[in-house]
Motif scaffolding. Sequence first.
Motif, PDB file in Angstrom:
ATOM      1  N   ARG A 132       0.829  -1.190   0.000  1.00 38.87           N
ATOM      2  CA  ARG A 132       0.000   0.000   0.000  1.00 38.87           C
ATOM      3  C   ARG A 132       0.870   1.249   0.000  1.00 38.87           C
ATOM      4  N   SER A 133       2.018   1.214   0.703  1.00 41.96           N
ATOM      5  CA  SER A 133       2.888   2.396   0.742  1.00 41.96           C
ATOM      6  C   SER A 133       3.591   2.630  -0.591  1.00 41.96           C
ATOM      7  N   ARG A 134       3.753   1.592  -1.396  1.00 41.40           N
ATOM      8  CA  ARG A 134       4.436   1.725  -2.687  1.00 41.40           C
ATOM      9  C   ARG A 134       3.487   2.168  -3.804  1.00 41.40           C
ATOM     10  N   SER A 135       2.203   1.947  -3.628  1.00 42.24           N
ATOM     11  CA  SER A 135       1.245   2.261  -4.691  1.00 42.24           C
ATOM     12  C   SER A 135       0.111   3.087  -4.114  1.00 42.24           C
ATOM     13  N   SER A 136      -0.204   4.182  -4.754  1.00 46.47           N
ATOM     14  CA  SER A 136      -1.282   5.043  -4.255  1.00 46.47           C
ATOM     15  C   SER A 136      -2.606   4.733  -4.942  1.00 46.47           C
ATOM     16  N   GLY A 137      -2.632   3.864  -5.929  1.00 43.98           N
ATOM     17  CA  GLY A 137      -3.852   3.585  -6.678  1.00 43.98           C
ATOM     18  C   GLY A 137      -4.704   2.469  -6.107  1.00 43.98           C
ATOM     19  N   ILE A 138      -4.338   1.906  -4.972  1.00 43.18           N
ATOM     20  CA  ILE A 138      -5.107   0.813  -4.389  1.00 43.18           C
ATOM     21  C   ILE A 138      -6.244   1.402  -3.558  1.00 43.18           C
ATOM     22  N   ALA A 139      -7.434   0.872  -3.728  1.00 39.11           N
ATOM     23  CA  ALA A 139      -8.598   1.367  -2.984  1.00 39.11           C
ATOM     24  C   ALA A 139      -8.439   1.059  -1.507  1.00 39.11           C
ATOM     25  N   ALA A 140      -8.906   1.974  -0.663  1.00 37.97           N
ATOM     26  CA  ALA A 140      -8.784   1.813   0.777  1.00 37.97           C
ATOM     27  C   ALA A 140     -10.003   1.118   1.371  1.00 37.97           C
ATOM     28  N   ARG A 141     -11.125   1.096   0.645  1.00 32.41           N
ATOM     29  CA  ARG A 141     -12.366   0.538   1.198  1.00 32.41           C
ATOM     30  C   ARG A 141     -12.909  -0.527   0.253  1.00 32.41           C
ATOM     31  N   HIS A 142     -13.296  -1.672   0.831  1.00 34.47           N
ATOM     32  CA  HIS A 142     -13.828  -2.781   0.049  1.00 34.47           C
ATOM     33  C   HIS A 142     -15.088  -3.300   0.740  1.00 34.47           C
ATOM     34  N   GLY A 143     -16.046  -3.716  -0.054  1.00 29.83           N
ATOM     35  CA  GLY A 143     -17.251  -4.334   0.489  1.00 29.83           C
ATOM     36  C   GLY A 143     -17.199  -5.830   0.257  1.00 29.83           C
ATOM     37  N   ALA A 144     -17.766  -6.593   1.190  1.00 31.04           N
ATOM     38  CA  ALA A 144     -17.788  -8.047   1.064  1.00 31.04           C
ATOM     39  C   ALA A 144     -19.169  -8.545   1.449  1.00 31.04           C
ATOM     40  N   GLU A 145     -19.595  -9.615   0.779  1.00 30.26           N
ATOM     41  CA  GLU A 145     -20.890 -10.220   1.086  1.00 30.26           C
ATOM     42  C   GLU A 145     -20.699 -11.725   1.122  1.00 30.26           C
ATOM     43  N   ILE A 146     -21.144 -12.333   2.213  1.00 29.87           N
ATOM     44  CA  ILE A 146     -20.994 -13.776   2.378  1.00 29.87           C
ATOM     45  C   ILE A 146     -22.397 -14.362   2.534  1.00 29.87           C
ATOM     46  N   SER A 147     -22.712 -15.354   1.696  1.00 29.15           N
ATOM     47  CA  SER A 147     -24.006 -16.041   1.767  1.00 29.15           C
ATOM     48  C   SER A 147     -23.765 -17.469   2.201  1.00 29.15           C
ATOM     49  N   PHE A 148     -24.654 -17.958   3.063  1.00 22.29           N
ATOM     50  CA  PHE A 148     -24.495 -19.330   3.533  1.00 22.29           C
ATOM     51  C   PHE A 148     -25.853 -19.897   3.929  1.00 22.29           C
ATOM     52  N   GLU A 149     -25.902 -21.215   4.016  1.00 24.76           N
ATOM     53  CA  GLU A 149     -27.136 -21.934   4.342  1.00 24.76           C
ATOM     54  C   GLU A 149     -26.888 -22.738   5.607  1.00 24.76           C
ATOM     55  N   ASP A 150     -27.838 -22.713   6.554  1.00 29.69           N
ATOM     56  CA  ASP A 150     -27.661 -23.454   7.789  1.00 29.69           C
ATOM     57  C   ASP A 150     -28.139 -24.894   7.616  1.00 29.69           C
ATOM     58  N   GLY A 151     -28.096 -25.689   8.681  1.00 26.58           N
ATOM     59  CA  GLY A 151     -28.448 -27.107   8.636  1.00 26.58           C
ATOM     60  C   GLY A 151     -29.916 -27.365   8.320  1.00 26.58           C
ATOM     61  N   ARG A 152     -30.832 -26.402   8.528  1.00 21.18           N
ATOM     62  CA  ARG A 152     -32.261 -26.585   8.229  1.00 21.18           C
ATOM     63  C   ARG A 152     -32.610 -26.100   6.832  1.00 21.18           C
ATOM     64  N   GLY A 153     -31.620 -25.564   6.093  1.00 21.91           N
ATOM     65  CA  GLY A 153     -31.874 -25.092   4.740  1.00 21.91           C
ATOM     66  C   GLY A 153     -32.196 -23.608   4.651  1.00 21.91           C
ATOM     67  N   ASP A 154     -32.123 -22.882   5.767  1.00 20.60           N
ATOM     68  CA  ASP A 154     -32.388 -21.444   5.744  1.00 20.60           C
ATOM     69  C   ASP A 154     -31.155 -20.722   5.199  1.00 20.60           C
ATOM     70  N   MET A 155     -31.362 -19.739   4.325  1.00 22.13           N
ATOM     71  CA  MET A 155     -30.288 -18.954   3.709  1.00 22.13           C
ATOM     72  C   MET A 155     -30.043 -17.693   4.529  1.00 22.13           C
ATOM     73  N   PHE A 156     -28.745 -17.341   4.649  1.00 25.97           N
ATOM     74  CA  PHE A 156     -28.348 -16.127   5.367  1.00 25.97           C
ATOM     75  C   PHE A 156     -27.298 -15.400   4.539  1.00 25.97           C
ATOM     76  N   THR A 157     -27.255 -14.095   4.696  1.00 24.99           N
ATOM     77  CA  THR A 157     -26.255 -13.267   4.023  1.00 24.99           C
ATOM     78  C   THR A 157     -25.662 -12.312   5.057  1.00 24.99           C
ATOM     79  N   THR A 158     -24.339 -12.212   5.025  1.00 34.26           N
ATOM     80  CA  THR A 158     -23.629 -11.290   5.925  1.00 34.26           C
ATOM     81  C   THR A 158     -22.828 -10.332   5.063  1.00 34.26           C
ATOM     82  N   ARG A 159     -22.977  -9.061   5.382  1.00 33.60           N
ATOM     83  CA  ARG A 159     -22.210  -8.042   4.657  1.00 33.60           C
ATOM     84  C   ARG A 159     -21.131  -7.487   5.597  1.00 33.60           C
ATOM     85  N   ALA A 160     -19.967  -7.165   4.990  1.00 32.34           N
ATOM     86  CA  ALA A 160     -18.867  -6.586   5.766  1.00 32.34           C
ATOM     87  C   ALA A 160     -18.199  -5.514   4.945  1.00 32.34           C
ATOM     88  N   ILE A 161     -17.611  -4.555   5.631  1.00 33.28           N
ATOM     89  CA  ILE A 161     -16.828  -3.512   4.974  1.00 33.28           C
ATOM     90  C   ILE A 161     -15.398  -3.641   5.487  1.00 33.28           C
TER      91      ILE A 161
END
Length: 184
Positions: free
Chosen positions: A21-50
Motif C-alpha cells: 500500500r505504501s508503494r502504490s497510491s492507486g489501491i482502494a482503501a475501502r472494500h465491500g464483502a458479502e458472504i451467503s451461507f445456508e444453515d443445517g435446516r436449509g435457511d439462507m443467510f447473508t452477511t455483509r462486511a466492509i
Amino acid sequence: MIPFLAPQQEWRTVWDAGIFRSRSSGIAARHGAEISFEDGRGDMFTTRAILDWDIYVGARRVVIKGTHDLVRLFDDKLKEQNRVLSDIRQILARYSREHEGIWVYGANDDGEREFRVERARQEAEEAAESRRQIDQLRRKLVPHEFPAEPPTLPTAAGTEPRSSRVPAPPSPDPEPESSAAEPK
C-alpha cells in the motif's frame, strides 16, 4: 458459499499488506464483502462486511509479551555472555602459562621483563639440579633399580664401544667430617 463454520470458529485470509500500500497510491482503501451461507435446516443467510484500510492509518500496534518472552530474552543474553566469558577465559589461560600470570609493563619496563625471564630460567635450572641430586641419591640407596652397566651401541671396527646413556655429571666429593674437638 462456506460449507461449514463451527460456533466460535473464524477463518482468516490475507487482505492487504501495508508495504504494498505504501508503494502504490492507486489501491482502494475501502472494500465491500458479502458472504451467503445456508444453515443445517436449509435457511439462507447473508452477511455483509466492509473492509476499510483507512481505520489502520496512523494506528499503533501493541505487542504484549509474557514471562516466557522475558525468560527467552534473558536466556539468549546469558548464552551470549557465557560465550564471551569463555573467549576471555581462553585468552587469559594462555597468559597464565607465561611468567606466572599476566604482567603489565610500561614502555620502559624492559628491566622487569628481563628479571622475570631470568628468574624463570634460574628456577628451571634449580629444578633440574634437584632432580639430578635425587637421581644420584636413589642410585646409592636402591642400586637394584638401575642397571649396573649401561648397554653399549655397536661400533665400527677399530673403535671403542659407546654407551647408549649419557654419562652422569661427576658427583661432588663429600666434605670430610669434622670432629667435635676441632674448631671451625
